[in-house]
Scaffold this active site. Structure first.
Site, PDB file in Angstrom:
ATOM      1  CB  ILE A  50      -1.306 -54.302 -68.280  1.00 36.40           C
ATOM      2  CG1 ILE A  50       0.113 -53.767 -68.517  1.00 36.40           C
ATOM      3  CG2 ILE A  50      -2.142 -53.242 -67.574  1.00 36.40           C
ATOM      4  CD1 ILE A  50       0.164 -52.532 -69.398  1.00 36.40           C
ATOM      5  CG  ASP A  51      -4.078 -56.300 -63.103  1.00 35.44           C
ATOM      6  OD1 ASP A  51      -3.480 -57.357 -63.333  1.00 35.44           O
ATOM      7  OD2 ASP A  51      -4.040 -55.711 -62.009  1.00 35.44           O
ATOM      8  NE  ARG A  52     -12.275 -57.796 -68.910  1.00 35.33           N
ATOM      9  CZ  ARG A  52     -13.415 -57.455 -68.313  1.00 35.33           C
ATOM     10  NH1 ARG A  52     -13.475 -57.433 -67.001  1.00 35.33           N
ATOM     11  NH2 ARG A  52     -14.480 -57.146 -69.014  1.00 35.33           N
TER      12      ARG A  52
END
Length: 314
Positions: A144-146
């Site tokens: 999952i993106d930061r």
């Protein structure tokens, strides 16, 4: 002479692949020579490189000790300890990744990342021993993106990693997201189809309604849970998983995510003092349609993050 017994995580792979992982400083040409000249034996007999290993097999080595001598320094012990565990068994971990935490280390975050925290946790718990698991390292199955939070799956053994990767690839999991969007989408429930292209140079995506060369099909299903003329909370189910799919697709239909600086409305974001997109992968459902081996117990189960932080701000 030294001996190594093949454990469960090291089984099921070719001998030459195992040796390359186990003896990183050994040149491949020398490895093949050792096999030809019986300096490496399997169960006391000469063996060829393409043989697959089984649990309990015994490898005997008549090679230099220097290949066995490795410094016991583990970079993952520098990682943070904080982990929010949604579920754990002997095969997997389901983790609630917080916004701001990166899944895998990179040049900017080389000392702390979710995958490193998992290794530290399992090592200190006694579930992971790098000395014994020479060719397997516990790993994340999805990312999952930061700047997005939510459920990330970590596999604790080789079989779990292999099975979970197949389930993700074959869409036998359902991932639900919560998001806050500008306005109120109409209708209240819809399954949207569009076409998506990523610009690697700018790390942005373009969405169009009709098929074009270079664009890939995307399907995004949304349900409005809390409608409002100004700000609505929606649940989104991804039927495809492209870069920035939810953010770009919702913006494309005129309802950008709150806090999204890339595809959203900056003035609208400033009104709510949101600097990160209001998006969270909050629910995961296992819907296996093929055999799942050691993960069969997960079939039909649903796991959910109980507290989504951005909901407190709207």
């Amino acid at each position: 002479m030294r001996q190594l017994t093949i454990n469960k995580n090291d089984a099921g792979q070719r001998l030459d692949k195992y040796l390359s992982k186990r003896f990183k400083t050994m040149p491949k040409s020398l490895m093949y020579k050792y096999l030809r000249t019986k300096y490496i034996k399997l169960n006391g007999k000469k063996v060829t490189p393409e043989v697959f290993l089984n649990e309990g097999d015994v490898l005997t080595f008549y090679i230099k000790d220097e290949f066995f001598e490795e410094k016991k320094h583990y970079d993952f012990l520098k990682a943070g300890k904080e982990l929010d565990i949604v579920y754990e068994d002997e095969n997997i971990l389901l983790l609630d990744k917080k916004v701001g935490v990166i899944c895998h280390q990179d040049n900017r975050y080389d000392a702390d990342a979710l995958n490193l925290r998992v290794l530290r946790y399992l090592y200190e718990k006694g579930d992971y021993d790098p000395e014994k698991d020479q060719s397997f390292t516990p790993a994340l199955c999805n990312r999952i993106d930061r700047n997005t939070g939510g459920i990330v799956i970590a596999a604790k053994n080789a079989e779990a990693l292999r099975v979970m990767n197949q389930k993700i690839r074959d869409n036998e999991l359902k991932k639900y997201y919560l998001c806050a969007v500008k306005g109120c989408p109409k209708p209240r429930h819809a399954t949207l189809t569009a076409y998506h292209r990523k610009d690697e140079r700018t790390n942005t995506v373009q969405i169009v309604d009709k098929e074009r060369e270079g664009f890939k099909k995307i399907i995004t299903e949304y349900t409005v849970l809390e409608p409002s003329p100004t700000l609505s909370v929606c649940e989104v189910l991804l039927h495809t998983g492209r870069t920035h799919q939810i953010r770009a697709h919702m913006a494309h239909i005129g309802h950008p995510l709150l806090g999204d600086e890339k595809y959203g409305d900056k003035k609208y974001n400033a009104r709510y003092h949101m600097k990160r997109q209001a998006l969270y992968s909050y629910k995961l459902q296992f819907c296996f349609t093929t055999p799942a081996g050691c993960l069969e117990n997960l079939n039909g189960q649903t796991f959910e993050v109980k507290k989504v932080k951005f909901l407190d701000k709207i």
